[in-house]
Design a protein around this motif. Structure first.
Motif, PDB file in Angstrom:
ATOM      1  N   LEU A  78       0.559  -1.044  -0.312  1.00 32.55           N
ATOM      2  CA  LEU A  78      -0.450   0.191   0.329  1.00 32.55           C
ATOM      3  C   LEU A  78       1.223   1.301  -0.047  1.00 32.55           C
ATOM      4  O   LEU A  78       2.007   1.069   0.284  1.00 32.55           O
ATOM      5  N   ASP A  79       0.487   2.625  -0.858  1.00 34.55           N
ATOM      6  CA  ASP A  79       1.217   3.731  -0.486  1.00 34.55           C
ATOM      7  C   ASP A  79       0.717   4.023   0.723  1.00 34.55           C
ATOM      8  O   ASP A  79      -0.071   3.879   1.322  1.00 34.55           O
ATOM      9  N   TYR A  80       1.496   5.737   1.086  1.00 34.34           N
ATOM     10  CA  TYR A  80       1.692   5.901   2.273  1.00 34.34           C
ATOM     11  C   TYR A  80       0.351   6.443   2.235  1.00 34.34           C
ATOM     12  O   TYR A  80       0.229   6.231   3.363  1.00 34.34           O
ATOM     13  N   LYS A  81       0.021   7.335   1.146  1.00 35.95           N
ATOM     14  CA  LYS A  81      -1.758   7.821   2.463  1.00 35.95           C
ATOM     15  C   LYS A  81      -3.167   6.092   2.169  1.00 35.95           C
ATOM     16  O   LYS A  81      -3.390   6.609   3.335  1.00 35.95           O
ATOM     17  N   THR A  82      -2.506   5.890   1.545  1.00 31.49           N
ATOM     18  CA  THR A  82      -3.409   4.540   2.040  1.00 31.49           C
ATOM     19  C   THR A  82      -4.305   3.995   3.036  1.00 31.49           C
ATOM     20  O   THR A  82      -4.476   3.367   3.966  1.00 31.49           O
ATOM     21  N   ASP A  83      -1.854   3.363   3.919  1.00 33.68           N
ATOM     22  CA  ASP A  83      -1.452   2.742   4.143  1.00 33.68           C
ATOM     23  C   ASP A  83      -1.989   3.469   5.874  1.00 33.68           C
ATOM     24  O   ASP A  83      -3.502   3.013   6.858  1.00 33.68           O
ATOM     25  N   ALA A  84      -2.200   5.194   5.694  1.00 37.33           N
ATOM     26  CA  ALA A  84      -2.275   6.045   6.641  1.00 37.33           C
ATOM     27  C   ALA A  84      -4.003   5.732   7.151  1.00 37.33           C
ATOM     28  O   ALA A  84      -4.098   5.665   8.695  1.00 37.33           O
ATOM     29  N   LYS A  85      -4.499   5.845   5.900  1.00 42.53           N
ATOM     30  CA  LYS A  85      -6.209   5.527   6.005  1.00 42.53           C
ATOM     31  C   LYS A  85      -6.803   4.587   6.675  1.00 42.53           C
ATOM     32  O   LYS A  85      -7.484   4.689   7.197  1.00 42.53           O
ATOM     33  N   LEU A  86      -6.041   3.469   6.207  1.00 42.77           N
ATOM     34  CA  LEU A  86      -6.475   2.097   6.591  1.00 42.77           C
ATOM     35  C   LEU A  86      -6.421   2.124   8.047  1.00 42.77           C
ATOM     36  O   LEU A  86      -6.826   1.286   9.160  1.00 42.77           O
ATOM     37  N   ARG A  87      -4.827   2.789   8.617  1.00 43.31           N
ATOM     38  CA  ARG A  87      -5.015   2.363  10.133  1.00 43.31           C
ATOM     39  C   ARG A  87      -6.148   3.168  11.013  1.00 43.31           C
ATOM     40  O   ARG A  87      -5.541   2.562  12.249  1.00 43.31           O
ATOM     41  N   ARG A  88      -6.170   4.545  10.032  1.00 43.72           N
ATOM     42  CA  ARG A  88      -6.835   5.356  11.008  1.00 43.72           C
ATOM     43  C   ARG A  88      -8.517   4.423  11.437  1.00 43.72           C
ATOM     44  O   ARG A  88      -8.840   4.604  12.205  1.00 43.72           O
ATOM     45  N   MET A  89      -8.848   4.003   9.863  1.00 40.89           N
ATOM     46  CA  MET A  89      -9.978   3.823  10.149  1.00 40.89           C
ATOM     47  C   MET A  89     -10.079   1.985  11.175  1.00 40.89           C
ATOM     48  O   MET A  89     -10.881   2.154  12.043  1.00 40.89           O
ATOM     49  N   LEU A  90      -8.780   1.412  10.889  1.00 39.22           N
ATOM     50  CA  LEU A  90      -8.742   0.254  11.910  1.00 39.22           C
ATOM     51  C   LEU A  90      -9.036   0.903  13.575  1.00 39.22           C
ATOM     52  O   LEU A  90      -9.232   0.433  14.241  1.00 39.22           O
ATOM     53  N   LYS A  91      -8.516   1.838  14.083  1.00 36.77           N
ATOM     54  CA  LYS A  91      -8.686   2.292  15.662  1.00 36.77           C
ATOM     55  C   LYS A  91      -9.895   2.496  15.885  1.00 36.77           C
ATOM     56  O   LYS A  91     -10.287   2.996  17.050  1.00 36.77           O
ATOM     57  N   GLU A  92     -10.948   3.393  14.022  1.00 36.15           N
ATOM     58  CA  GLU A  92     -11.524   4.049  14.861  1.00 36.15           C
ATOM     59  C   GLU A  92     -13.258   2.610  14.693  1.00 36.15           C
ATOM     60  O   GLU A  92     -13.840   3.688  15.242  1.00 36.15           O
ATOM     61  N   LYS A  93     -12.426   1.818  13.366  1.00 36.69           N
ATOM     62  CA  LYS A  93     -13.877   0.915  14.089  1.00 36.69           C
ATOM     63  C   LYS A  93     -13.085  -0.307  14.402  1.00 36.69           C
ATOM     64  O   LYS A  93     -14.521  -0.939  14.828  1.00 36.69           O
ATOM     65  N   ILE A  94     -12.302  -0.747  15.135  1.00 39.34           N
ATOM     66  CA  ILE A  94     -11.954  -1.872  15.097  1.00 39.34           C
ATOM     67  C   ILE A  94     -12.148  -1.865  17.051  1.00 39.34           C
ATOM     68  O   ILE A  94     -10.910  -1.306  17.493  1.00 39.34           O
ATOM     69  N   GLU A  95     -12.614  -2.849  17.659  1.00 37.74           N
ATOM     70  CA  GLU A  95     -12.241  -2.693  19.167  1.00 37.74           C
ATOM     71  C   GLU A  95     -11.366  -4.182  19.619  1.00 37.74           C
ATOM     72  O   GLU A  95     -11.442  -4.487  20.454  1.00 37.74           O
ATOM     73  N   ALA A  96     -11.158  -4.499  18.143  1.00 38.42           N
ATOM     74  CA  ALA A  96     -10.217  -5.724  18.844  1.00 38.42           C
ATOM     75  C   ALA A  96      -8.777  -5.373  18.831  1.00 38.42           C
ATOM     76  O   ALA A  96      -8.702  -4.868  19.217  1.00 38.42           O
ATOM     77  N   THR A  97      -7.992  -6.567  19.554  1.00 43.10           N
ATOM     78  CA  THR A  97      -6.572  -6.309  19.923  1.00 43.10           C
ATOM     79  C   THR A  97      -5.889  -6.909  18.423  1.00 43.10           C
ATOM     80  O   THR A  97      -6.513  -8.035  17.148  1.00 43.10           O
ATOM     81  N   ILE A  98      -4.937  -6.209  17.945  1.00 38.53           N
ATOM     82  CA  ILE A  98      -4.374  -6.216  16.974  1.00 38.53           C
ATOM     83  C   ILE A  98      -3.143  -6.084  16.698  1.00 38.53           C
ATOM     84  O   ILE A  98      -2.050  -5.158  17.651  1.00 38.53           O
TER      85      ILE A  98
END
Length: 574
Positions: free
Chosen positions: A500-520
């Motif tokens: 993934l490019d840096y922009k997509t990588d950053a968006k994905l990690r941000r969405m994971l933090k906002e939407k996912i409450e599991a252990t990562i």
């Protein structure tokens, strides 16, 4: 061999039926020459038309019955052989699915494919042949000899010379052919391996202008397979000329000495005709046995190879009962864990101890070969640790039922693996009952919705084998969406953001933090991918050399500082 034959147990009654039918058909055939002799010696000699018609009618009825019985026997034999092949293939597939990564590598994908297809086909074909011949050939041989001797004891002495010669020739040819068949299957493995590597690596081969080299590699494997096949066929081809010579010489001897006996009035023409028919049956039985001896060595070699897979014990086994959860969902703990790959000089990971708090994000970083992927693959128990304990929710992974443990984990491998089928079908591998809304949600978090919607059929777009009609980044995002739709307690991203490019990588990690409450758990090599984690584990040569936050490690850990500096030089860290 015994392991493979166990798959015949469900067909034992059908086998009994085949043997009974073959027995009946052979008895009908054995009785026909006797009737023919009676037609000549009684009916024709006495000009008894009624007897000739009655006996001829009996011969016709027996012939029709023999045909019906043979057709029925062939049908049932085919049903047994095909069912047996299906069952062994299923058993082999199930066994392979339970193999650990190490065991899979021990056999190799090309060999396992050959064993599941070519080897099973060899055994299946021989089984079908033997079901017809196993009863027919021995009975025809023994019955023919008994009836021939009962009619002409003196002429039967010819068999004392002919039959031992045939047995010796068959034994010698079989002894030479047996090892050749085993070598032929190994050459088949090698040919499959070369073809598989050439097809899957075609882009690399073309990119490095190695097409001519691959052609040479294929030609070498192909020619070795051909040469071994020629040796096998040359060896087996010797059988039929010898068989023909002995058979013809025996017939000449029978006619020669039989004519003398008829001339001397010691036997009748009909009796002599029956004796010739029984001699022909005896040799036909030897022809059938020679076919069996020709095919059995290859089937034995194939059965042995199949048995090796079926007998291979799984190193990762389920316990009798699962233990109950003793810590919160998503809790993971490593206690002094070490693991060494088979044949490796040093451990891939050694004396690893750390704890993952539920709901937090833990990142693992280190240089290539530092043991990152090995470490996270111990959590879903792709293999067992040599030392120490991996605890998931307070229970050692060896005490979990495998399907229960893996149901708690959403694993995204380092190499994105997609299958032929639609995008929706690939994502539903994570959760069979996933609704369209759940799929869209997973695609949104994985930053894949945009390119999926651009496709004419959306989530119903068909993918080629291994997702060949997608880019590397697209395949990675679909793999991530497949894990997200599962909604597990634990996510493991094994260097899954590398394409993934840096922009997509950053968006994905941000969405994971906002939407996912599991252990990562995130395995990565880029600082930007791990710097926001609650804790970062730094690995070096299979050992933990630092644990902490980005700011803490940046100030205190030499290895982490070196990674930052190297990526600053490459412009990857600001």
């Amino acid at each position: 061999m015994h392991t493979v034959l166990n798959y015949l147990k469900p067909y034992k009654w059908l086998i009994v039926i085949v043997i009974a039918l073959t027995l009946a058909g052979t008895l009908f055939e054995l009785y026909i020459p006797t009737l023919m002799a009676n037609v000549v010696d009684i009916g024709i000699v006495n000009s008894d038309i009624a007897y000739i018609l009655m006996t001829g009618g009996m011969m016709l009825v027996l012939s029709i019955l023999a045909i019906i019985v043979t057709i029925t026997s062939s049908y049932v034999s085919s049903k047994i052989a095909v069912g047996f092949g299906r069952d062994v293939r299923r058993g082999l597939f199930v066994s392979v699915e339970q193999f650990s990564v190490e065991t899979m590598n021990k056999f190799g994908p090309a060999s396992l494919i050959t064993r599941t297809t070519n080897d099973i086909k060899q055994v299946q074909d021989v089984l079908q042949m033997l079901l017809g011949m196993a009863t027919r050939a021995p009975l025809m041989l023994v019955g023919g000899i008994i009836l021939a001797v009962s009619r002409e004891p003196k002429l039967s002495l010819i068999f004392l010379v002919a039959l031992p010669l045939l047995v010796i020739i068959i034994a010698l040819i079989n002894k030479r052919a047996m090892p050749l068949f085993a070598i032929l299957q190994e050459k088949t493995d090698r040919l499959n391996l070369v073809i598989r590597e050439s097809l899957t690596g075609t882009r690399v081969i073309r990119a490095f202008n190695q097409v001519s080299y691959e052609k040479k590699r294929f030609n070498k494997a192909n020619e070795e397979f051909r040469d071994t096949g020629i040796k096998v066929n040359q060896t087996m081809a010797l059988l039929f000329p010898f068989l023909q010579i002995i058979m013809n010489l025996t017939n000449i001897a029978i006619i020669w000495f039989g004519a003398i006996r008829i001339d001397q009035g010691m036997t009748q023409v009909g009796n002599m005709m029956a004796f010739l028919q029984y001699a022909l049956m005896i040799f036909m039985a030897f022809v059938m046995l020679s076919f069996a001896f020709m095919m059995i060595p290859r089937a034995q070699a194939s059965a042995k190879r199949i048995g090796e897979v079926l007998q291979e014990e799984a190193t990762v086994k389920d316990p009798d009962e699962s233990s109950k959860q003793v810590t919160p969902k998503g809790h993971i703990q490593f206690k002094n864990v070490s693991y060494r790959y088979q044949g490796a000089e040093k451990a891939a990971v050694e004396a690893i101890s750390f704890e993952v708090i539920p709901g937090q994000t833990t990142a693992i970083i280190g240089s290539t070969g530092s043991g990152k992927s090995t470490l996270v693959q111990l959590i879903p128990r792709f293999f067992n640790p040599d030392e120490g304990h991996v605890l998931v929710e307070g229970i050692d992974v060896r005490e979990w039922k495998q399907h229960e443990l893996r149901a708690k984990i959403g694993y995204v491998p380092q190499k994105a693996s997609l299958f032929s089928g639609t995008i929706a079908e690939n994502i539903r591998l994570g959760k069979k009952t996933a609704t369209e809304a759940e799929i869209i949600e997973a695609l949104t978090i994985a930053q894949a919705l945009e390119f999926v919607q651009e496709k004419e059929q959306g989530i119903d777009t068909a993918l080629n084998q291994a997702g060949a009609n997608l880019s590397g980044g697209q395949k990675q995002r679909l793999s991530i969406a497949r894990a997200l739709v599962r909604n597990p307690d634990i996510f493991i991203f094994d260097d899954s953001f590398s394409a993934l490019d840096y922009k997509t990588d950053a968006k994905l990690r941000r969405m994971l933090k906002e939407k996912i409450e599991a252990t990562i758990i995130i395995v990565g090599q880029r600082i930007n991918s791990v710097m926001d984690a609650d804790q970062i584990i730094v690995l070096n040569e299979g050992k933990i050399v630092g644990i902490g936050t980005h700011d803490y490690l940046k100030e205190t850990n030499t290895v982490y500082q070196e990674i930052i500096e190297s990526q600053k030089m490459e412009g990857e860290v600001s």
